[in-house]
Design a protein around this motif. Structure first.
Motif, PDB file in Angstrom:
ATOM      1  N   ALA A  28       0.842  -1.202   0.000  1.00 12.11           N
ATOM      2  CA  ALA A  28       0.000   0.000   0.000  1.00 12.11           C
ATOM      3  C   ALA A  28       0.880   1.257   0.000  1.00 12.11           C
ATOM      4  O   ALA A  28       0.639   2.202  -0.759  1.00 12.11           O
ATOM      5  N   LEU A  29       1.924   1.259   0.840  1.00 14.99           N
ATOM      6  CA  LEU A  29       2.783   2.436   0.922  1.00 14.99           C
ATOM      7  C   LEU A  29       3.568   2.617  -0.373  1.00 14.99           C
ATOM      8  O   LEU A  29       3.815   3.745  -0.799  1.00 14.99           O
ATOM      9  N   TRP A  30       3.934   1.496  -0.994  1.00 16.66           N
ATOM     10  CA  TRP A  30       4.634   1.605  -2.279  1.00 16.66           C
ATOM     11  C   TRP A  30       3.717   2.277  -3.303  1.00 16.66           C
ATOM     12  O   TRP A  30       4.150   3.170  -4.027  1.00 16.66           O
ATOM     13  N   PHE A  31       2.457   1.851  -3.352  1.00 16.34           N
ATOM     14  CA  PHE A  31       1.518   2.474  -4.294  1.00 16.34           C
ATOM     15  C   PHE A  31       1.399   3.970  -3.999  1.00 16.34           C
ATOM     16  O   PHE A  31       1.355   4.783  -4.918  1.00 16.34           O
ATOM     17  N   LEU A  32       1.363   4.349  -2.709  1.00 15.63           N
ATOM     18  CA  LEU A  32       1.163   5.759  -2.368  1.00 15.63           C
ATOM     19  C   LEU A  32       2.406   6.596  -2.642  1.00 15.63           C
ATOM     20  O   LEU A  32       2.313   7.737  -3.062  1.00 15.63           O
ATOM     21  N   GLN A  33       3.579   6.010  -2.390  1.00  8.83           N
ATOM     22  CA  GLN A  33       4.791   6.817  -2.499  1.00  8.83           C
ATOM     23  C   GLN A  33       5.403   6.808  -3.891  1.00  8.83           C
ATOM     24  O   GLN A  33       5.990   7.791  -4.310  1.00  8.83           O
ATOM     25  N   HIS A  34       5.299   5.680  -4.592  1.00 11.04           N
ATOM     26  CA  HIS A  34       5.983   5.604  -5.886  1.00 11.04           C
ATOM     27  C   HIS A  34       5.075   5.238  -7.040  1.00 11.04           C
ATOM     28  O   HIS A  34       5.459   5.393  -8.180  1.00 11.04           O
ATOM     29  N   GLY A  35       3.895   4.685  -6.731  1.00 12.46           N
ATOM     30  CA  GLY A  35       3.159   4.058  -7.831  1.00 12.46           C
ATOM     31  C   GLY A  35       1.705   4.457  -7.965  1.00 12.46           C
ATOM     32  O   GLY A  35       0.864   3.579  -8.102  1.00 12.46           O
ATOM     33  N   ARG A  36       1.388   5.754  -7.947  1.00 12.76           N
ATOM     34  CA  ARG A  36      -0.032   6.121  -8.131  1.00 12.76           C
ATOM     35  C   ARG A  36      -0.511   5.724  -9.525  1.00 12.76           C
ATOM     36  O   ARG A  36      -1.635   5.256  -9.686  1.00 12.76           O
ATOM     37  N   ALA A  37       0.346   5.904 -10.530  1.00 15.62           N
ATOM     38  CA  ALA A  37      -0.031   5.475 -11.885  1.00 15.62           C
ATOM     39  C   ALA A  37      -0.196   3.957 -11.905  1.00 15.62           C
ATOM     40  O   ALA A  37      -1.115   3.427 -12.524  1.00 15.62           O
ATOM     41  N   ALA A  47      -3.447   1.689 -12.872  1.00 17.66           N
ATOM     42  CA  ALA A  47      -3.336   0.660 -13.912  1.00 17.66           C
ATOM     43  C   ALA A  47      -3.742  -0.707 -13.366  1.00 17.66           C
ATOM     44  O   ALA A  47      -4.444  -1.472 -14.040  1.00 17.66           O
ATOM     45  N   LEU A  48      -3.322  -1.009 -12.120  1.00 13.78           N
ATOM     46  CA  LEU A  48      -3.705  -2.297 -11.531  1.00 13.78           C
ATOM     47  C   LEU A  48      -5.208  -2.338 -11.305  1.00 13.78           C
ATOM     48  O   LEU A  48      -5.855  -3.361 -11.552  1.00 13.78           O
ATOM     49  N   ALA A  49      -5.790  -1.211 -10.859  1.00 11.35           N
ATOM     50  CA  ALA A  49      -7.244  -1.155 -10.658  1.00 11.35           C
ATOM     51  C   ALA A  49      -7.965  -1.443 -11.969  1.00 11.35           C
ATOM     52  O   ALA A  49      -8.913  -2.236 -12.016  1.00 11.35           O
ATOM     53  N   ALA A  50      -7.497  -0.835 -13.065  1.00 11.39           N
ATOM     54  CA  ALA A  50      -8.128  -1.052 -14.368  1.00 11.39           C
ATOM     55  C   ALA A  50      -7.982  -2.509 -14.795  1.00 11.39           C
ATOM     56  O   ALA A  50      -8.932  -3.119 -15.304  1.00 11.39           O
ATOM     57  N   ALA A  51      -6.789  -3.099 -14.555  1.00 13.75           N
ATOM     58  CA  ALA A  51      -6.551  -4.491 -14.944  1.00 13.75           C
ATOM     59  C   ALA A  51      -7.439  -5.437 -14.139  1.00 13.75           C
ATOM     60  O   ALA A  51      -7.954  -6.425 -14.674  1.00 13.75           O
ATOM     61  N   LYS A  68       2.828  -7.940 -11.052  1.00 11.08           N
ATOM     62  CA  LYS A  68       4.271  -8.188 -10.971  1.00 11.08           C
ATOM     63  C   LYS A  68       5.051  -6.921 -10.675  1.00 11.08           C
ATOM     64  O   LYS A  68       6.184  -6.983 -10.220  1.00 11.08           O
ATOM     65  N   ARG A  69       4.457  -5.770 -10.958  1.00 15.50           N
ATOM     66  CA  ARG A  69       5.173  -4.522 -10.695  1.00 15.50           C
ATOM     67  C   ARG A  69       5.265  -4.202  -9.200  1.00 15.50           C
ATOM     68  O   ARG A  69       6.080  -3.377  -8.800  1.00 15.50           O
ATOM     69  N   MET A  70       4.430  -4.851  -8.380  1.00 15.45           N
ATOM     70  CA  MET A  70       4.480  -4.595  -6.936  1.00 15.45           C
ATOM     71  C   MET A  70       5.808  -5.109  -6.375  1.00 15.45           C
ATOM     72  O   MET A  70       6.303  -6.143  -6.803  1.00 15.45           O
ATOM     73  N   PRO A  71       6.386  -4.395  -5.386  1.00 14.62           N
ATOM     74  CA  PRO A  71       7.695  -4.821  -4.885  1.00 14.62           C
ATOM     75  C   PRO A  71       7.609  -6.194  -4.220  1.00 14.62           C
ATOM     76  O   PRO A  71       6.680  -6.458  -3.457  1.00 14.62           O
ATOM     77  N   GLY A  72       8.546  -7.050  -4.550  1.00 12.81           N
ATOM     78  CA  GLY A  72       8.603  -8.372  -3.925  1.00 12.81           C
ATOM     79  C   GLY A  72       7.654  -9.381  -4.540  1.00 12.81           C
ATOM     80  O   GLY A  72       7.540 -10.494  -4.042  1.00 12.81           O
TER      81      GLY A  72
END
Lengths: 202, 202
Positions: free
Chosen positions: A32-41, A45-49, B18-22
């Motif tokens: 979750a923190l990775w999505f918030l800090q580095h991966g909003r796009a 994209a994951l939500a759409a997939a 797969k783009r998620m860390p780990g």
């Protein structure tokens, strides 16, 4: 005076990620923190997939493998496939390992599980009637049972063999024996017994 | 005659997971199949949570911790907090461990990183000006530097101490010493040196 925590959307995201198999509290928080800090796009994209997969992926109406939008799967719609060979598997996920080894070029049939007294799975719960219907339409075909070799798998295979016996087809099972590359010291007694039973001249 | 693979929406979902860390290829495939076989409702719920988090989670305009929809975070909006204590951390994710231990009841300031020649992070890239502005508005406060004790953290702490020296505040750092529950045999030389330096009467 409650200790501070993440705002509600972050807590909800962590809870949702935690429902995935093998993802614990720490892993879900890290994702979750990775999505918030580095991966909003990436989050969008994951939500759409996820939405596309949930909406568009449907079982192939003929064999039960994954297909898109109610169409036939890539195997069933491929005219180059050998339709005198029908490989029966438990789950659609069992198709991929067979496809990846590249030797089998026939068609598939996904049962959707195996007969299990313990889990209360009866033949009626599986795609058995559809299998018999397909075999009737493919006279002289070979039905290869690629079902797991545990107790429920054996029961399912015996039941299917019995049902198929009255139809115009040949029923086979995958060979059992030593896994490729394995030494004798790793083999269990049942595997070794079956490897002896199935021995071949060289 | 290409070997069969998952239909495009499944392949896209696997690639996105797969783009998620780990998360590797096998794990992404396992998650995707789980969503397809058991969790379509979960897939939609996770998609909604991802979109909500990407849209609604914003940094607190005062301290930089996670907040919702441009509002102040729960700490900055809590009137019961002691605003004579300002805890400076690197990342918003550093706030939670402090909150969870429950002893600190002051306010936070997230720098957004640490000064690093190697990664080309300069003081201007961090929320230093905002920190000085906040300290000017809180005369007599204590600024606790809760920054990591590696080389970049030390540089950042020294830089901040220098900048804060001219303002009406007291600057402290978190104590360094033996971790709770650890034996001497696990301690490295620097930790042990600092534990000796910081020894206290009992």
């Amino acid at each position: 005076m409650k200790a501070q925590d993440y705002p509600p959307p972050v807590r909800e995201l962590i809870a949702r990620l935690k429902r995935m198999p093998g993802v614990g509290t720490r892993g879900a928080e890290r994702h979750a923190l990775w999505f918030l800090q580095h991966g909003r796009a990436d989050a969008r994209a994951l939500a759409a997939a996820l939405m596309a997969a949930a909406d568009e992926v449907t079982p192939c109406p003929r064999c039960g493998f994954f297909a898109s939008n109610g169409e036939l799967c890539t195997a069933c719609s491929d005219p180059a496939r050998d339709n005198s060979l029908l490989c029966v598997v438990e789950q659609p996920t069992d198709v991929l390992p067979i496809e990846r080894c590249g030797t089998f070029r026939g068609l598939y049939h996904c049962l959707g599980g195996k007969i299990s007294a313990l889990d209360n799975v009866l033949p009626e719960d599986l795609a058995v009637a559809q299998l018999l219907e397909r075999v009737r339409e493919l006279p002289g075909c070979e039905v290869i049972l690629a079902i797991s070799s545990d107790v429920e798998g054996e029961v399912t295979a015996l039941y299917l063999a019995e049902q198929l016996a009255v139809l115009d087809c040949r029923v086979t099972r995958l060979a059992q024996g030593m896994p490729a590359g394995a030494g004798l010291s790793q083999a269990d007694a049942i595997t070794l017994t079956r490897a002896f039973e199935g021995r071949k001249g060289i």
